[in-house]
Structure formats: structure tokens, C-alpha cells
Scaffold this motif. Structure first.
Motif, PDB file in Angstrom:
ATOM      1  N   VAL A 151      -1.650 -12.868  -2.232  1.00 57.27           N
ATOM      2  CA  VAL A 151      -1.794 -14.310  -2.453  1.00 57.27           C
ATOM      3  C   VAL A 151      -2.660 -14.930  -1.362  1.00 57.27           C
ATOM      4  CG1 VAL A 151      -0.556 -16.506  -2.656  1.00 57.27           C
ATOM      5  CG2 VAL A 151       0.397 -14.448  -3.676  1.00 57.27           C
ATOM      6  N   GLU A 152      -2.490 -14.453  -0.113  1.00 57.43           N
ATOM      7  CA  GLU A 152      -3.275 -14.994   0.997  1.00 57.43           C
ATOM      8  C   GLU A 152      -4.772 -14.765   0.787  1.00 57.43           C
ATOM      9  OE1 GLU A 152      -0.078 -14.555   4.701  1.00 57.43           O
ATOM     10  OE2 GLU A 152      -1.492 -12.952   4.271  1.00 57.43           O
ATOM     11  N   LYS A 153      -5.135 -13.648   0.166  1.00 58.12           N
ATOM     12  CA  LYS A 153      -6.545 -13.315  -0.009  1.00 58.12           C
ATOM     13  C   LYS A 153      -7.120 -13.880  -1.315  1.00 58.12           C
ATOM     14  CE  LYS A 153      -5.969  -8.982   2.542  1.00 58.12           C
ATOM     15  NZ  LYS A 153      -5.992  -7.503   2.459  1.00 58.12           N
ATOM     16  N   TRP A 154      -6.264 -14.441  -2.172  1.00 55.29           N
ATOM     17  CA  TRP A 154      -6.711 -14.929  -3.475  1.00 55.29           C
ATOM     18  C   TRP A 154      -7.274 -16.338  -3.322  1.00 55.29           C
ATOM     19  CZ3 TRP A 154      -7.239 -12.078  -7.738  1.00 55.29           C
ATOM     20  CH2 TRP A 154      -7.432 -12.714  -8.960  1.00 55.29           C
ATOM     21  N   ASN A 156      -3.615 -21.242  -8.578  1.00 56.51           N
ATOM     22  CA  ASN A 156      -3.465 -20.136  -9.515  1.00 56.51           C
ATOM     23  C   ASN A 156      -3.109 -18.878  -8.738  1.00 56.51           C
ATOM     24  OD1 ASN A 156      -3.601 -18.242 -11.526  1.00 56.51           O
ATOM     25  ND2 ASN A 156      -5.825 -18.356 -11.787  1.00 56.51           N
ATOM     26  N   VAL A 157      -1.879 -18.425  -8.908  1.00 56.29           N
ATOM     27  CA  VAL A 157      -1.447 -17.200  -8.237  1.00 56.29           C
ATOM     28  C   VAL A 157      -1.122 -16.105  -9.249  1.00 56.29           C
ATOM     29  CG1 VAL A 157      -0.583 -18.374  -6.190  1.00 56.29           C
ATOM     30  CG2 VAL A 157       0.924 -18.069  -8.142  1.00 56.29           C
ATOM     31  N   ALA A 158      -1.540 -16.314 -10.507  1.00 60.31           N
ATOM     32  CA  ALA A 158      -1.238 -15.325 -11.542  1.00 60.31           C
ATOM     33  C   ALA A 158      -1.938 -14.000 -11.254  1.00 60.31           C
ATOM     34  CB  ALA A 158      -1.660 -15.857 -12.907  1.00 60.31           C
ATOM     35  N   GLY A 159      -3.167 -14.053 -10.734  1.00 62.00           N
ATOM     36  CA  GLY A 159      -3.915 -12.830 -10.461  1.00 62.00           C
ATOM     37  C   GLY A 159      -3.238 -11.921  -9.452  1.00 62.00           C
ATOM     38  N   PRO A 160      -2.923 -12.432  -8.251  1.00 59.41           N
ATOM     39  CA  PRO A 160      -2.269 -11.552  -7.269  1.00 59.41           C
ATOM     40  C   PRO A 160      -0.897 -11.085  -7.716  1.00 59.41           C
ATOM     41  CG  PRO A 160      -2.407 -13.816  -6.455  1.00 59.41           C
ATOM     42  CD  PRO A 160      -3.278 -13.736  -7.670  1.00 59.41           C
ATOM     43  N   VAL A 161      -0.175 -11.924  -8.455  1.00 62.26           N
ATOM     44  CA  VAL A 161       1.141 -11.497  -8.942  1.00 62.26           C
ATOM     45  C   VAL A 161       0.985 -10.351  -9.938  1.00 62.26           C
ATOM     46  CG1 VAL A 161       3.127 -12.205 -10.320  1.00 62.26           C
ATOM     47  CG2 VAL A 161       2.297 -13.671  -8.495  1.00 62.26           C
ATOM     48  N   LYS A 162      -0.037 -10.460 -10.800  1.00 59.57           N
ATOM     49  CA  LYS A 162      -0.288  -9.382 -11.762  1.00 59.57           C
ATOM     50  C   LYS A 162      -0.645  -8.087 -11.038  1.00 59.57           C
ATOM     51  CE  LYS A 162      -3.100  -8.214 -15.798  1.00 59.57           C
ATOM     52  NZ  LYS A 162      -4.162  -8.686 -16.718  1.00 59.57           N
ATOM     53  N   ASP A 163      -1.496  -8.179 -10.016  1.00 52.81           N
ATOM     54  CA  ASP A 163      -1.855  -6.988  -9.243  1.00 52.81           C
ATOM     55  C   ASP A 163      -0.632  -6.383  -8.569  1.00 52.81           C
ATOM     56  OD1 ASP A 163      -4.441  -7.446  -9.998  1.00 52.81           O
ATOM     57  OD2 ASP A 163      -5.056  -8.370  -8.099  1.00 52.81           O
ATOM     58  N   PHE A 164       0.230  -7.253  -8.045  1.00 56.55           N
ATOM     59  CA  PHE A 164       1.449  -6.780  -7.381  1.00 56.55           C
ATOM     60  C   PHE A 164       2.361  -6.064  -8.372  1.00 56.55           C
ATOM     61  CE2 PHE A 164       5.926  -7.874  -6.291  1.00 56.55           C
ATOM     62  CZ  PHE A 164       6.054  -7.064  -5.181  1.00 56.55           C
ATOM     63  N   LYS A 165       2.541  -6.652  -9.556  1.00 58.19           N
ATOM     64  CA  LYS A 165       3.404  -6.018 -10.560  1.00 58.19           C
ATOM     65  C   LYS A 165       2.827  -4.685 -11.014  1.00 58.19           C
ATOM     66  CE  LYS A 165       5.711  -8.138 -13.586  1.00 58.19           C
ATOM     67  NZ  LYS A 165       6.131  -8.902 -14.770  1.00 58.19           N
ATOM     68  N   ASN A 166       1.523  -4.636 -11.195  1.00 58.49           N
ATOM     69  CA  ASN A 166       0.908  -3.371 -11.597  1.00 58.49           C
ATOM     70  C   ASN A 166       1.125  -2.301 -10.534  1.00 58.49           C
ATOM     71  OD1 ASN A 166      -0.025  -4.442 -14.004  1.00 58.49           O
ATOM     72  ND2 ASN A 166      -2.043  -4.985 -13.174  1.00 58.49           N
ATOM     73  N   ARG A 167       1.037  -2.711  -9.276  1.00 62.13           N
ATOM     74  CA  ARG A 167       1.250  -1.756  -8.186  1.00 62.13           C
ATOM     75  C   ARG A 167       2.649  -1.153  -8.259  1.00 62.13           C
ATOM     76  NH1 ARG A 167      -0.407  -1.335  -2.482  1.00 62.13           N
ATOM     77  NH2 ARG A 167       1.328  -0.528  -1.246  1.00 62.13           N
TER      78      ARG A 167
END
Length: 640
Positions: free
Chosen positions: A27-30, A80-91
Motif C-alpha cells: 500500500v505504501e508503494k501504491w 484506491n488500495v484495491a491493487g495492492p490488496v489484490k497482489d497481497f491476496k494472490n501472494r
């Protein structure tokens, strides 16, 4: 995090907890998140369950504060934090050991919709948390569902609490399931009866069922009032951290359930150009700057902000006078009248002039390359830290090089490294770089620089080559024109002196600062003066504490460094155990090549320790390796 049984739950919970810092970093980098600050709640919560084979659930909360002004200036309506959350869930969902039934839900809530068990720090209420947690989750999810239409109708309200798109649908379904379980598990009269009977037993009263709910409500009101008075709730602490200035920390660093009595407080008034020298052991001490200006190692202290000290020795200096509040009991605390701060500042001014000339590309101008040397307990690391912070405050980005293998401040003892510093090193108790910095690091594997001198020299040579390449790739950058500052190990023996000379040549040092010792200053002038290296002698501060001979202090300091490396300074990291069979790894140890027999050497030449070359020998697993720190080296298939 949800798992179908206890065995899977323990494994899934551990892996998820070990990756909590990952979602924060995502999230910090998004860029579209517009995140100002993130604060994970250090407590986590386990949902009650009926048996080992029933579903197990665990909850973690992370507070987010957004930069709404920047977001509006960019014309965006909501973060918008949907992107990092999606990446985190995929991880996490792609974990090779993940089993069927292991599920991860990620959703967002406003502060007012948080379940009550998050905001309840009282020790006497802990028993009630698990009993009422499920019903509180149901209520919180219902409140979230009630706010959703309102948020859709008025998009401007969503900016203060963005809904996380990825996983939101799953979170609603999860809430419905929890609601059904809550309705099924407890009927209202039975639940109230279970909660009130202990109160009646304590007070020795007999109550009928109709009066018990009233007593329960009175007790809840009393607890709520006590919480308001104490003001130490988890949410209050979390929100205070998010809304305060970046340098400001929570009051005393402890919540009301951790301390019942306020710590001892004293007021210290410092006059112009005085410093407060303080030594703190394992008992927490908090210092607040009430009036004036003050600094620690060149890093300015924010007025009104709290500084938490633990297992550290330092000096707080003021140029114009200040007033400090000290809460707690430091081991040593006194005022210092005479300090070498003016001398240190003059050195910084000289280095800053050279940086400006290098930035202006004046003929013959180069960025300063400074190495600080000296015997034990002379303040070498403190001076390096001060010069780094002064440079950063002046707009520079110096390269901090740590060659002190005894401390290993950037990583762990036995390591060396380099890192560009773009912000003052504010963490008072920390001896190294902050989490936003990624050091170029090498593992030497010993606290003694003379144990394998050729190996250490080889590592420094590689480090110097990489730093040269980095500077050559962008010669006009602020990082390049800021130069580098090198911290070294304590000089005690001739072998260590020879290593210092080698390091100065490898790193192309043009200024050597000698702390306190005339002989070392004279020797370096003789050996380096002819190479256009400026050698400067500075006095050590009167506040330097002698700890080199205190083996217990050194042992404790090493333990703290290793613990901070693994768990983080604020225990924000969650390392995970990985068990590997010995046939999957190869273990090596650095060793010195055997010396040639004396009669095989040329006439008149004796054995020289420095001539011994280090070699790498493979070793078999043995008990002596237990509790040792090893470096991990990757290799390609077939590579030696």
C-alpha cells in the motif's frame, strides 16, 4: 484468516501473520493509495470456537491515514488500495502449502464501525472478549452494510474510508455466515445469564433473571466511563499514531493496562550550548521537548513530541537552550557543560562546502569521502551519525558505509554494508538504517576483523567497486555529490591498522578523521599524507561511555541487534520458521589456508598473518552450529 481445523489454522495463521508487513509495504508503494501513514494494531484476535475440528478464524487490523489534500489536488475522489490488496491476496493464496478450506478475507471499516473487542484494553474485560466477540462482529458487519448505500450515493464520503474492492464481496458473505452462527449459538436470555452470574457471585447477591440485564448494563456503563477516563484504548492509541506528527510517538509508549502508576517525572532546563547525557537500561524512559530546540546526533527533536528510550546511551544537545520533561528512571542523567559540538559543526561546514562545489561542477571539485577511525569508546559512530544527519538536513543524500563488523549496525554483528540516507536517522534507539532503506550488505561472519583479513578486504573491495559504478552511472545526482561517510571498527592492533589503510585505499577516501589519539593521527599522516589524503584529529566528547570492556553490555547489545533484525524495532515483523532437511542445503565455513613451513619460506622472511588467504571449506552439520547465524548464498544449478 479462516481454516477448517486447528492444525491448518496454526499453519495458515502463522504464514498470514508473517506477511502482514507485506500488505503495508504494498500500500505504501501504491501511488493511487495516497497513503500518509499505516499503523498495524499490535494485538490480534482469535474467534471463539467449539473444538479442534470446528472452523477457526483470526483477525488483524491495520489503521490507514490518507493524504486527502494531495488526492484532491490530483483530481481523485477516493484512495484506491484495491491493487495492492489484490497482489497481497494472490501472494498468500498461491502459497505452495495452502490447503483446501484456508481462506483470506480483506475488507475495510470506518473507525466508528470497528468491533468493540478492538477498543477494549482492560485486563478484567479480556474474559468477556471471546464471549461477545462473535455477536460484535455481526453488529459491525451490519453497520458496514447499512453505510454502503450511503457511500454509493455520496462518493465524497468514501474518501475518508475507501472500500477495498478486492475481497469486499467475500467479506460480506463472511459476515453473513458469522451472523448465522451468532444467531444459532446463543439465545439472548442464556447469554445474558452467563455474563451476569459471576457479578452476582462476587457481590454475594441473589438476583432473578429479569434484574440481571440491568446489572449488566450498569457494569458496562461503569467500564465505559473508566475507559474514557484512562484514555488508553487500542483504537485511541492507533488513531493517535495516525493523526500525530511523524516524529511523535504515543504517550509513554504503553497503554493503561500495562502501567497502573504514572512514571516518575522530572524537568531539566538546559542553557545555551549544553547537553543532557543520559544512559537508559531495560526500563523505558520517555523524553518530551517542552520548549526551545534540541537535537540528538544531529537529528532535531520535534517540540511536544515524545522520544522513547530503551537500552541506549546518548546526549541531547541544544544550541539556544530548552526545557525537557523526563518520565521514567534513567540509569544516568546529568548535564554536560563542555562539548566538542562546535568543532564537529566546523567539520560539517567544511564538508558541506565541498558538496556544493561538487554540485556546481567546479574544476577539480569532488564530493567528500570521509572515514572516521579511532580506538574503542571515542564516539566514532556517534560522529558519523551526526555528520549524516546534518548532511540530510541540508538537502543531501550521503552514502553511509558501515565497516564495523563488531557492531554490524546495518544488519547484524559480523556484517558490513552501505546505504544511501535520504531522511534523518530519527529512531533514537536504532543503530542502523530504517525500514525504508535497502542496504547493500555483505556477511563476514565474525566480530573480529583480523580473523580472516583477506576475506574482509575482498568484501570491502567488492563493495567499493559497486559504489563506484553507482556513482559513475549518475555523476550529477544528489547522492553522488553528497559523498560518503565511513564508520570503522575500533583500532587496537597493528593488524587492524593495516586493514584501515587498505580500506582507505579501496574506498578512495580523501579525508580521515582520527578520534582523540595522537599516535594514530601521526601514523596515518605518515602513511596517507603523501597520497593527498587530509588527516584531521578531533577530540572525543566528554559524554562517551566506556562499554568496550563490559562484556555483558556487549552481549546484550548484540542480542538486541539480532532481535531487531528479525522482529523489527517496534516488533512489526513476524519471522516464520522454515524447516529444511540437511540434504537440501550445503554448509560452508570460512577458514585460513595453512601456513607454509618456516623452512620453506625465503631466507629472512617470517610468517605473516596478513599473507594467509581465506578459503571456504564445506562442513557437515554438527552441534557447534546450533544457534549460529548463517548467510544464505544462492547459486545456479551446477555452479560451484
Amino acid at each position: 484468516a479462516v481454516a477448517p481445523n486447528k492444525a491448518d489454522y496454526d499453519m495458515w495463521k502463522g504464514y498470514t501473520e508473517a506477511n502482514l508487513r507485506v500488505v503495508v509495504s504494498y500500500v505504501e508503494k501504491w501511488q493511487d493509495a495516497y497513503l500518509d501513514r499505516a499503523h498495524p494494531c499490535q494485538r490480534n484476535f482469535k474467534k471463539p470456537h467449539s473444538g479442534d475440528e470446528s472452523a477457526h478464524e483470526h483477525f488483524w487490523y491495520i489503521g490507514l491515514k490518507f493524504d486527502l489534500e494531495k488526492m484532491k489536488a490530483d483530481g481523485k475522489r477516493a484512495p484506491n488500495v484495491a491493487g495492492p490488496v489484490k497482489d497481497f491476496k494472490n501472494r498468500l493464496m498461491n502459497w505452495p502449502k495452502k490447503k483446501e478450506g484456508m481462506v483470506l478475507y480483506v475488507t475495510s471499516k470506518k473507525q466508528k464501525d470497528l468491533p468493540a473487542f478492538v477498543t477494549n484494553p482492560e485486563e478484567e474485560e479480556e474474559a468477556m472478549v471471546e464471549e461477545s466477540m462473535e455477536q460484535q462482529l455481526v453488529t459491525a458487519n451490519m453497520k458496514t452494510a447499512e453505510h454502503e448505500p450511503e457511500n454509493e450515493a455520496n462518493p465524497s464520503q468514501r474518501s475518508s474510508s475507501p472500500a477495498i474492492q478486492e475481497g469486499e464481496k467475500e467479506g460480506v458473505n463472511h459476515g453473513k455466515r458469522a451472523s448465522a452462527e451468532g444467531d444459532r449459538d446463543a439465545s439472548e436470555p442464556e447469554a445474558k445469564k452467563a455474563k451476569v452470574e459471576p457479578v452476582a457471585a462476587e457481590e454475594g447477591k441473589t438476583m432473578d433473571v429479569d434484574t440481571k440485564p440491568v446489572v449488566k448494563e450498569e457494569k458496562e456503563e461503569k467500564v465505559e466511563k473508566e475507559k474514557e477516563v484512562k484514555g488508553g484504548s487500542i483504537t485511541a492509541e492507533l488513531m493517535a499514531s495516525l493523526t500525530a506528527k511523524p516524529e511523535t510517538k504515543s504517550e509513554g509508549g504503553m497503554t493503561s493496562d500495562q502501567t497502573k502508576e504514572p512514571p516518575k517525572k522530572q524537568i531539566m532546563v538546559l542553557d545555551k550550548e549544553q547537553e543532557l547525557r543520559i544512559e537508559v537500561d531495560s526500563r523505558m524512559v520517555t523524553i518530551t521537548l517542552d520548549t526551545g530546540h534540541a537535537e540528538v546526533f544531529g537529528s532535531e527533536i520535534p517540540q511536544g513530541g515524545d522520544i522513547e528510550l530503551l537500552r541506549v546511551n546518548l546526549a541531547i544537545y541544544t544550541w539556544h537552550g530548552c526545557t525537557l520533561s523526563i518520565r521514567g528512571e534513567p540509569r544516568v542523567c546529568y548535564k554536560g557543560e563542555s562539548t566538542p559540538m562546535k568543532t564537529y559543526t566546523n567539520l560539517h561546514a567544511y564538508l558541506q562546502d565541498r558538496r556544493e562545489e561538487a554540485a556546481a561542477q567546479k574544476p577539480g571539485a569532488t564530493a567528500p569521502r570521509v572515514m572516521v577511525v579511532g580506538p574503542p569508546d571515542t564516539g566514532k559512530s556517534s560522529l558519523v551519525r551526526l555528520l549524516v544527519n546534518y548532511c540530510v538536513r541540508g538537502g543531501g543524500r550521503p552514502m553511509l558505509v558501515d565497516l564495523d563488523v563488531a557492531k554490524g549496525s546495518l544488519l547484524v554483528p559480523g556484517s558490513i554494508g552501505a546505504v544511501p540516507v535520504s531522511a534523518p536517522l530519527r529512531d533514537i534507539g536504532d543503530n542502523g538504517a530504517g525500514p525504508e532503506m535497502s542496504p547493500l550488505a555483505y556477511y563476514y561472519g565474525s566480530r573480529d576483523p583480523t580473523a580472516f583479513p583477506s576475506a574482509l578486504e575482498s568484501l570491502v573491495a567488492d563493495l567499493a567497486t559497486r559504489l563506484e559504478a553507482r556513482a559513475a552511472s549518475n555523476p550529477k545526482s544528489v547522492e553522488t555529490t553528497s559523498g560518503l561517510l565511513v564508520d570503522t571498527f575500533a583500532h587496537k592492533t597493528p593488524a587492524e591498522y593495516q586493514l584501515l589503510l587498505a580500506f582507505a585505499r579501496l574506498l578512495k577516501v580523501d579525508t580521515v578523521v582520527v578520534m582523540d589519539i595522537d599516535k594514530l593521527y601521526s601514523d596515518l599522516q605518515r602513511d596517507l599524507g603523501s597520497q593527498a589524503v587530509k588527516v584531521v584529529k578531533l577530540p572525543k566528547s566528554g559524554g562517551v561511555v566506556s562499554v568496550s570492556q563490559d562484556r555483558q553490555y556487549r552481549k546484550n547489545a548484540d542480542k538486541v541487534l539480532v532481535s531487531d533484525y528479525l522482529y523489527g524495532k517496534s516488533r512489526e515483523l513476524c519471522p516464520r520458521h522454515v524447516i529444511l532437511p540437511f540434504d537440501k542445503v550445503q554448509l560452508y565455513r570460512t577458514a585460513l589456508a595453512p601456513l607454509a613451513p618456516r623452512d620453506a619460506l625465503p631466507i629472512g622472511q617470517g610468517e605473516m598473518m596478513g599473507s594467509q588467504q581465506a578459503q571456504v571449506k564445506r562442513v557437515e552439520p554438527e552441534e557447534s552450529l546450533e544457534n549460529k547465524i548463517l548467510a544464505v548464498a544462492g547459486r545456479e544449478v551446477g555452479e560451484e
